[in-house]
Design a protein around this motif. Structure first.
Motif, mmCIF file in Angstrom:
data_model
loop_
_atom_site.group_PDB
_atom_site.id
_atom_site.type_symbol
_atom_site.label_atom_id
_atom_site.label_comp_id
_atom_site.label_asym_id
_atom_site.label_seq_id
_atom_site.Cartn_x
_atom_site.Cartn_y
_atom_site.Cartn_z
ATOM 1 N N MET A 55 -31.218 48.151 -9.632
ATOM 2 C CA MET A 55 -30.098 47.782 -10.504
ATOM 3 C C MET A 55 -29.000 47.149 -9.662
ATOM 4 N N ARG A 56 -28.570 45.973 -9.995
ATOM 5 C CA ARG A 56 -27.564 45.310 -9.199
ATOM 6 C C ARG A 56 -26.178 45.865 -9.485
ATOM 7 N N ARG A 57 -25.364 45.904 -8.447
ATOM 8 C CA ARG A 57 -23.981 46.312 -8.584
ATOM 9 C C ARG A 57 -23.108 45.074 -8.680
ATOM 10 N N ARG A 58 -21.981 45.189 -9.317
ATOM 11 C CA ARG A 58 -21.029 44.085 -9.382
ATOM 12 C C ARG A 58 -20.282 43.954 -8.074
ATOM 13 N N LEU A 59 -20.181 42.729 -7.567
ATOM 14 C CA LEU A 59 -19.439 42.469 -6.363
ATOM 15 C C LEU A 59 -17.957 42.545 -6.658
ATOM 16 N N ILE A 60 -17.179 43.237 -5.818
ATOM 17 C CA ILE A 60 -15.729 43.261 -5.997
ATOM 18 C C ILE A 60 -15.178 42.069 -5.245
ATOM 19 N N VAL A 61 -14.801 41.027 -5.975
ATOM 20 C CA VAL A 61 -14.299 39.806 -5.359
ATOM 21 C C VAL A 61 -12.832 40.005 -5.055
ATOM 22 N N PRO A 62 -12.253 39.162 -4.235
ATOM 23 C CA PRO A 62 -10.849 39.335 -3.874
ATOM 24 C C PRO A 62 -9.985 39.503 -5.100
ATOM 25 N N ASN A 99 -36.994 27.703 -24.405
ATOM 26 C CA ASN A 99 -38.337 28.065 -24.856
ATOM 27 C C ASN A 99 -38.312 29.240 -25.823
ATOM 28 N N ALA A 100 -37.397 30.168 -25.591
ATOM 29 C CA ALA A 100 -37.333 31.366 -26.434
ATOM 30 C C ALA A 100 -36.563 31.140 -27.725
ATOM 31 N N THR A 101 -35.557 30.288 -27.681
ATOM 32 C CA THR A 101 -34.623 30.181 -28.821
ATOM 33 C C THR A 101 -34.465 28.776 -29.384
ATOM 34 N N GLY A 102 -34.852 27.763 -28.603
ATOM 35 C CA GLY A 102 -34.610 26.384 -29.019
ATOM 36 C C GLY A 102 -33.210 25.905 -28.709
ATOM 37 N N LEU A 103 -32.443 26.693 -27.973
ATOM 38 C CA LEU A 103 -31.044 26.393 -27.711
ATOM 39 C C LEU A 103 -30.773 26.172 -26.229
ATOM 40 N N ARG A 104 -29.709 25.430 -25.945
ATOM 41 C CA ARG A 104 -29.230 25.275 -24.576
ATOM 42 C C ARG A 104 -27.852 25.913 -24.480
ATOM 43 N N PRO A 105 -27.641 26.823 -23.536
ATOM 44 C CA PRO A 105 -26.337 27.474 -23.416
ATOM 45 C C PRO A 105 -25.213 26.474 -23.176
ATOM 46 N N SER A 106 -24.098 26.700 -23.855
ATOM 47 C CA SER A 106 -22.956 25.796 -23.713
ATOM 48 C C SER A 106 -22.009 26.232 -22.609
ATOM 49 N N THR A 107 -22.158 27.474 -22.110
ATOM 50 C CA THR A 107 -21.316 27.960 -21.023
ATOM 51 C C THR A 107 -22.169 28.709 -20.005
ATOM 52 N N VAL A 108 -21.580 28.907 -18.836
ATOM 53 C CA VAL A 108 -22.238 29.578 -17.717
ATOM 54 C C VAL A 108 -21.332 30.711 -17.236
ATOM 55 N N ARG A 109 -21.949 31.777 -16.751
ATOM 56 C CA ARG A 109 -21.199 32.814 -16.037
ATOM 57 C C ARG A 109 -21.889 33.028 -14.694
ATOM 58 N N ALA A 110 -21.148 32.863 -13.619
ATOM 59 C CA ALA A 110 -21.717 33.056 -12.288
ATOM 60 C C ALA A 110 -21.883 34.547 -12.003
ATOM 61 N N PRO A 111 -23.036 34.968 -11.496
ATOM 62 C CA PRO A 111 -23.204 36.372 -11.130
ATOM 63 C C PRO A 111 -22.106 36.838 -10.179
ATOM 64 N N TYR A 112 -21.583 38.021 -10.435
ATOM 65 C CA TYR A 112 -20.503 38.635 -9.658
ATOM 66 C C TYR A 112 -19.185 37.869 -9.774
ATOM 67 N N GLY A 113 -19.159 36.806 -10.574
ATOM 68 C CA GLY A 113 -17.981 35.947 -10.621
ATOM 69 C C GLY A 113 -17.851 35.079 -9.384
ATOM 70 N N ALA A 114 -18.883 35.061 -8.546
ATOM 71 C CA ALA A 114 -18.825 34.330 -7.285
ATOM 72 C C ALA A 114 -19.111 32.852 -7.528
ATOM 73 N N ASN A 115 -18.131 32.008 -7.211
ATOM 74 C CA ASN A 115 -18.324 30.577 -7.432
ATOM 75 C C ASN A 115 -17.578 29.770 -6.383
ATOM 76 N N ASN A 116 -18.051 28.559 -6.206
ATOM 77 C CA ASN A 116 -17.386 27.598 -5.331
ATOM 78 C C ASN A 116 -17.605 26.215 -5.920
#
Length: 238
Positions: free
Chosen positions: A1-8, A124-141
């Protein structure tokens, strides 16, 4: 089970269109609300779909509530029928990467693959394309934001439900801390979280909140691609 990263420092309603093309529309049965005029909150659930997601979907359906699910691609591939049930219930679907990697540690090509593989699994599962993204742990650059090519939606309330597997605590946290325009982070991979949702809905509604999808929270505005959004608190003008 993954833990959430505590970002700054820690991290539309339907417009008469059918659920085709993007995974962002809510059920036509849900009355449209203007979150600039009424108190709204978006409940979001990460890391599924899993078997217990079906229990959550029943709770949402029974109470005529729609939520936003940020799905992990490999879990969609394992549970395509659950992903389809999420979409069929009028909930919004977002892309949460293929295997919950810290995308900031990957090459540009691998980041793109994380998103594209997940898009394919969801389509493939739903026929849909997600309109938004969420980066795992909130980690982004910059590389993550470029590869997403869509709005990145993070959160304003981190419930820490992965850390505190306590249903009563979770109900209390969401009910007391939520402000109009908030985006609440939870995880339907935890049974304690799924069990808390009826109490959360009751508590929020008792405070006069409308529970909406992420797209509904920002309507009629459109979130900009490649930018990170945490809430829509400024929109509400009582």
């Amino acid at each position: 089970m993954r833990r959430r990263l505590i970002v700054p420092v820690v991290m539309a309603a339907m417009c008469g269109t059918a659920l085709v093309g993007t995974a962002s529309s809510a059920s036509a049965a849900v009355k449209a609300v203007d979150c600039r005029k009424v108190k709204c909150v978006a409940l979001t659930f990460d890391d599924g779909p899993v078997a217990d997601t079906k229990r959550l979907l029943k709770t949402l359906s029974d109470r005529n509530v729609r939520a936003t699910f940020y799905l992990v691609g490999q879990n969609v591939a394992r549970n395509p029928s659950v992903a389809k049930a999420i979409a069929n219930g009028g909930n919004q679907i977002g892309n949460h990467s293929w295997d919950h990697a810290d995308l900031t540690k990957l090459s540009a090509a691998k980041i793109s693959s994380q998103f594209s593989r997940t898009d394919t699994a969801i389509r493939n599962a739903t026929g849909l394309r997600p309109s938004t993204v969420r980066a795992p742990y909130g980690a982004n650059n910059a590389a993550v934001r470029k590869a997403a090519a869509r709005p990145l939606v993070h959160w304003s309330i981190d419930t820490l439900d992965w850390k505190y597997r306590d249903t009563a605590r979770l109900i209390r946290t969401v009910t007391t801390q939520t402000r109009p325009g908030d985006i609440v982070l939870m995880h339907d991979i935890h049974k304690t979280t799924v069990s808390a949702v009826p109490g959360i809905i009751t508590g929020l509604k008792s405070r006069g909140f409308h529970i909406v999808t992420v797209d509904q929270l920002f309507a009629p505005a459109k979130l900009p691609a490649g930018k990170v959004t945490y809430d829509n608190r400024k929109a509400y003008k009582p």
